[in-house]
Scaffold this active site. Sequence first.
Site, PDB file in Angstrom:
ATOM      1  N   HIS A 214       0.757  -1.210  -0.202  1.00 51.99           N
ATOM      2  CA  HIS A 214       0.084   0.036  -0.141  1.00 51.99           C
ATOM      3  C   HIS A 214       0.868   1.241   0.049  1.00 51.99           C
ATOM      4  O   HIS A 214       0.313   2.269  -0.180  1.00 51.99           O
ATOM      5  CB  HIS A 214      -0.930  -0.127   1.021  1.00 51.99           C
ATOM      6  CG  HIS A 214      -0.490   0.359   2.493  1.00 51.99           C
ATOM      7  ND1 HIS A 214       0.115  -0.753   3.407  1.00 51.99           N
ATOM      8  CD2 HIS A 214      -0.225   1.762   3.297  1.00 51.99           C
ATOM      9  CE1 HIS A 214       0.666  -0.094   4.387  1.00 51.99           C
ATOM     10  NE2 HIS A 214       0.484   1.100   4.444  1.00 51.99           N
TER      11      HIS A 214
ATOM     12  N   ASP B 281       0.172  -7.663   1.620  1.00 55.93           N
ATOM     13  CA  ASP B 281       0.476  -6.074   1.538  1.00 55.93           C
ATOM     14  C   ASP B 281       2.025  -6.203   1.754  1.00 55.93           C
ATOM     15  O   ASP B 281       2.595  -6.029   2.707  1.00 55.93           O
ATOM     16  CB  ASP B 281      -0.091  -5.581   2.881  1.00 55.93           C
ATOM     17  CG  ASP B 281      -0.030  -3.984   2.691  1.00 55.93           C
ATOM     18  OD1 ASP B 281       0.804  -3.615   1.619  1.00 55.93           O
ATOM     19  OD2 ASP B 281      -0.217  -3.297   3.914  1.00 55.93           O
TER      20      ASP B 281
ATOM     21  N   SER C 185       4.139   2.784   8.015  1.00 57.43           N
ATOM     22  CA  SER C 185       3.877   1.734   7.033  1.00 57.43           C
ATOM     23  C   SER C 185       4.998   1.456   6.315  1.00 57.43           C
ATOM     24  O   SER C 185       5.714   2.305   5.757  1.00 57.43           O
ATOM     25  CB  SER C 185       2.800   2.142   6.142  1.00 57.43           C
ATOM     26  OG  SER C 185       1.463   2.499   6.698  1.00 57.43           O
TER      27      SER C 185
END
Length: 397
Positions: free
Chosen positions: A177, A245, A343
């Site tokens: 992502h 992911d 992230s």
Amino acid sequence: MLTDQKLVLLPLLLLLGASAQRADAAQISFGSCTPQQSEERGFCVHIESCPFLYTILKADKTTPAQRTLLSKSQCGLDNRQEGLLNRILVCCPVSKRGAQVANGNNAAEEHLPGNVLPGNETCGIHFADRIVGGRNTTLSEFPWMVLLQYKKLFSEDYSFNCGGTLINSRYVLTAGHCLASRRLDMSGTALHAVRLGEWDTNTDPDCVPEKNGKTTCAPAHIDIEVEKRIIHEAYVPNSIDQLNDIALLRLKKSVSYSDYVRPICLGINEDVRTNIFEGYAMDVAGWGLTEKKVPSPRKLKITVDVWNLKACQDKYSTYKVNLNDNQLCAGGKANVDTCGGDSGGPLMVAINTGGREVFYVAGITSYGPDPCGLQGWPGVYTRTGAFVDWIQRKLEA
């Protein structure tokens, strides 16, 4: 503790003279240490990598004090090397290390093809003294961490919106992502480069005071553009479950390793790659949002505990989120969590390998509760071990 046999090795080396040649050993540190007669921090290295002590060793004449210093400076043996001289490790003060050694370059590892992962004599080595439970990292802590730099389209505006992990001299591991999401599309930004060797984004170079009143500075950070972006084929951007992911970034040029830039280990062995790590305490670090809702300029860390996956699923099922065995959950303490900007960064586990602590990337920061740091709500991480085969297939020479 050193045995009596090891303690006498350095005095015996004086009899070998300067003619003894060191093998082409990797110029790496074997951990931090405290040098003799000094409050300064030091690193355990091959003796030839410490000009201060090696010069004494090669001298035609030495004093009793110098011989004692050589003997007491020994911090271990590198048994991978042939010959007594080549195996000796000494505690070398930071200020006494030569420029070549200060860069810690391991030429053999750095020039490996991009599809080869480093051995654990190079990856996952932690040079800093660990501060258990602390939030601040030290200057050389987690040297495999990188910042992902994004560029605003049709402008020269840059920002750091994600993290990543160096896994060899050419590739960075991150989250899918961080390369494809609705938020990126709406912001009008695209990934441009990665930054390595960073600690405090407000300063360059980064420097810290030592106990002896002197200052230790890291080399300037390094920005390298991204040559290729590789997102897992089964990753669905903006899906609620965020399965698969994971992504890889191939850099435009190879990275030179140092005390401040070094890859983490990937769990190739079956006992690491299949471990679900339930109950393990792990480190997470990054430059993401703090409790003040602003990015941290300095690399921060937290310690999180890995949850039972079913217990985590029970929490997230409230929002119709489905987890699988390719994910890990960790954290859940109030105000102790990864957050926006973290992230893609690593969930790190320290495993005793070959008699020393080696760090492996157990997970990749994927998502968590909003707002961050809610009591009883762990963050969700992509379990790296489930994707080792995929990673290895994607690496190119």
